[in-house]
Scaffold this motif. Structure first.
Motif, mmCIF file in Angstrom:
data_model
loop_
_atom_site.group_PDB
_atom_site.id
_atom_site.type_symbol
_atom_site.label_atom_id
_atom_site.label_comp_id
_atom_site.label_asym_id
_atom_site.label_seq_id
_atom_site.Cartn_x
_atom_site.Cartn_y
_atom_site.Cartn_z
ATOM 1 N N UNK A 36 -7.223 -11.598 29.746
ATOM 2 C CA UNK A 36 -7.405 -11.325 30.951
ATOM 3 C C UNK A 36 -8.290 -9.769 30.985
ATOM 4 N N UNK A 37 -8.281 -9.046 29.913
ATOM 5 C CA UNK A 37 -8.918 -8.072 29.541
ATOM 6 C C UNK A 37 -10.261 -8.302 28.773
ATOM 7 N N UNK A 38 -11.169 -6.871 29.181
ATOM 8 C CA UNK A 38 -12.103 -7.321 27.614
ATOM 9 C C UNK A 38 -12.492 -5.600 27.352
ATOM 10 N N UNK A 39 -12.586 -6.396 26.159
ATOM 11 C CA UNK A 39 -12.670 -4.422 25.121
ATOM 12 C C UNK A 39 -13.898 -5.180 24.339
ATOM 13 N N UNK A 40 -14.455 -3.234 24.282
ATOM 14 C CA UNK A 40 -14.792 -2.909 23.797
ATOM 15 C C UNK A 40 -14.999 -1.253 22.354
#
Length: 223
Positions: free
Chosen positions: A125-129
């Motif tokens: 559900x989360x996007x991470x960079x």
């Protein structure tokens, strides 16, 4: 997130556009199958809500034609045709999901977010960079675990970058994702939003590729 809505019913269409807009989507609305196919083939949208019973050209034919031209945009079919055979036909024609009218707006929004995640190879559900984390459902962003306040346009731009991490995006592509039809866009609008994102997040998070565009690197590491 910019989406295309193809629905000929004025009351339903206006309700869907208003409801999805309230949930953070930028909605372009067409009312017939010919226009739906034309817009689908532009590739300017992150997802499409497509009614099947459209005038001028059935929505199923619009979908088939778009897929024949290698359009990969996720399509959620929205229709009153509730027979199992109709759902199977729509999915076999290239639809990615299917909802029978009437629909719950919150479910529709959640399904659209899920379609976009899957289309970009995202399973969470989360996007991470690197140190940045984005929650598409809550419209929240964190840097090293600390909430960051972004404007609506800054959030939309970051969302596009994170969905396309590692891919260079031109200014024209970014404008297509950020702005609806008829919106007057200043020549330096994208650059201004990127400048503010870099100030609020990290200066090196978004890299300029001279003469081409901008990229958010998949391997962005904390500073």
């Amino acid at each position: 997130m910019r989406i295309l809505l193809a629905e000929d019913d004025e009351l339903l269409g206006s309700g869907l556009r208003a409801g999805l807009t309230q949930q953070g989507f930028h909605v372009d609305w067409v009312r017939d199958g010919v226009a739906a196919e034309r817009e689908l083939r532009t590739g300017a949208y992150q997802a499409v809500v497509l009614d099947l019973g459209l005038p001028r050209q059935d929505g199923l034919d619009s979908l088939k034609a778009a897929r024949a031209h290698h359009v990969t945009t996720p399509v959620l079919v929205l229709t009153a045709r509730d027979a199992v055979s109709a759902r199977i036909e729509g999915l076999d024609a290239g639809a990615d999901d299917y909802l029978v009218k009437p629909v719950d707006l919150f479910e529709l929004a959640a399904r659209l977010r899920a379609l976009v995640r899957r289309a970009h190879g995202q399973t969470q559900n989360f996007l991470e960079a690197g140190p940045v984390k984005l929650d598409p459902a809550a419209h929240q962003v964190w840097l090293d675990g600390v909430p960051v306040e972004l404007s609506g346009r800054e959030y939309d731009l970051l969302h596009v970058f994170m969905l396309n991490a590692g891919r260079v995006l031109s200014r024209d592509q970014l404008e297509q994702h950020l702005y609806k039809w008829g919106t007057e866009v200043a020549s330096n609008a994208v650059e201004v939003h990127i400048y503010h994102l870099r100030r609020k997040l990290r200066a090196d998070l978004i890299e300029t590729v001279r003469g081409v565009g901008y990229v958010l690197r998949r391997d962005s590491a904390p500073a």
